[in-house]
Design an enzyme around this catalytic site. Sequence first.
Site, PDB file in Angstrom:
ATOM      1  N   ASP A   1      32.366  43.747  46.131  1.00  0.00           N
ATOM      2  CA  ASP A   1      33.760  43.709  46.588  1.00  0.00           C
ATOM      3  C   ASP A   1      34.046  44.894  47.507  1.00  0.00           C
ATOM      4  OD1 ASP A   1      35.546  41.706  44.519  1.00  0.00           O
ATOM      5  OD2 ASP A   1      33.635  42.426  43.745  1.00  0.00           O
TER       6      ASP A   1
ATOM      7  N   THR B   1      35.615  36.589  42.090  1.00  0.00           N
ATOM      8  CA  THR B   1      34.588  37.530  41.622  1.00  0.00           C
ATOM      9  C   THR B   1      33.942  37.036  40.328  1.00  0.00           C
ATOM     10  OG1 THR B   1      35.793  39.328  42.667  1.00  0.00           O
ATOM     11  CG2 THR B   1      34.125  39.963  41.080  1.00  0.00           C
TER      12      THR B   1
HETATM   13 MG   LIG Z   1      38.730  39.420  45.573  1.00  0.00          MG
END
Ligand SMILES: [Mg+2]
Length: 382
Positions: A54, A151
Site C-alpha cells: 500500500d 487489501t
Molecule cells: Mg486501499
Amino acid sequence: MMEEKDKYGKELDLAVRIVHMACSLCQKVQQRLVSTASEQVLAKDDDSPVTIADWGVQATVSWLLSEFLEGQNVSIVAEEDVQTLSKSDAANLLAAVVNTVNECLAEAPKYGLQCPKKALGTSKILEAISLCNSNGGPTGRHWVLDPIDGTLGFVRGDQYAVALALIEEGKLVLGVLGCPNYPMEKELLNYNHQRLQTVPTSPTPSDIWEKGCVMYAKRGSGQAWMQPLIHGDTKFEWPNSARLIQVSPVDDPSLATFCEPVEKANSNQLFTAGLANSMGIKKQPMRVHSMVKYAAIARGDAEVFIKFARSGYKEKIWDHAAGVVIVEEAGGVVTDAGGIPLDFSRGLYLEGLDRGIIACSGPTLHNKIIGAVYASWDSSNL
Ligand SMILES: [Mg+2]
C-alpha cells in the site's frame, strides 16, 4: 479539434504506465506474502489491513507523477499517510517499503519511463507518500489514488486493484484500474474461482491466476480499453495489445449477474440480497473483492453492482473514481440510489450521496434497478 482530441493524452499515457508498474510491485509483494508470510500486515485504526505494498505503491505513483508532470503543481488525494510508518518501532517496515519502491522504480525503463538517478532514500520515500495529502475539491486538477483497493483480497492472494483517476474542476476525466489477478479472459476467471471454492483454505497460491489486466478510459471518448499486464522482460509499448471493452447487453434484471462484496463490513447485504430476490435474479452473484467489481461490469462479466453502506459510513472518492469513469465510457451507468451521478467535487468523500451506489451495464437495466430500489426501500430495515 486536434487539441481537444489529445486533451489528457499525456496524462493518460503516463497514468497507464504508472499503474502497470504499480501492479508489478504488488505482484512481487503478494507473491512473498503468500509464499513465505514474511511480509508484515498491519491493522489501521479502522481495523482494515495495510501492507508494504500500500505504502510502496503510493510512494511510487507519487514520485512518478511529480517527476513526469514537472512544472505542474501535482495534487494527489490518496488513501495512506505516513503516521504508522514514521513510528520509531516501524524501522524494519519502513526499510522494506524503501527497498520495494526502489526495486520497482529501477524497472521504470521497461515501461518507457526514466528511473531515479540514484536509489531514493528514506526521507524521499516518506516525502513522496506525504505529498499525497490533497483534499481534492471543486477547482483545479487532482489525482485520486487508491494504492491497493481491497487489501484484504490482496493479503489473501485474491482479487484487488490499483486505482488511479484524474479529476479536473470537480469532474472525473481519466480512470485507470490495474487488476493484477483479473485475467483478460473470463473463462480463466471462472476456472480459478471454481478452484478457489474447492480449496477453501486461504491464502490462495498466486500461481493459479493468469496474469491480470489494466483498464482505462478517458471521459467523453466513448471508449474503454483493456491491456494485459506485461511480465518477464517484455517491454511496455503502446498499444500493448489493448482491446476495447464493453458492458453486457443484458437488460433483464432476472438474467443479470449481481456483484457482491466478499466482506460484509461496510455494506448492507441484507438490503441488496432482498432487492436481488424481489427482482427475480436467477444467477449466482459474483463475489469479488475491491473495485474489480467495476472492472467486471465494464467488460461485461457482470451487469449490476449495488453498494448500500451501513449508516454512518461515508464513501471515499478513491474507492470509486477510476471504476466509475471506466464503466461509464464502456457504456454503463453509475449513480446514487436517487439516479444522480456521483459527485467527485466535494473533497475526500462522495458527499450528498443518496443512500447508495448503483452501477449497471446500461440505462435500461439501471432504470429498472432504481425502480426496484424505490419499491423495496420502505420494506427494508435500513
Ligand atoms: Mg486501499
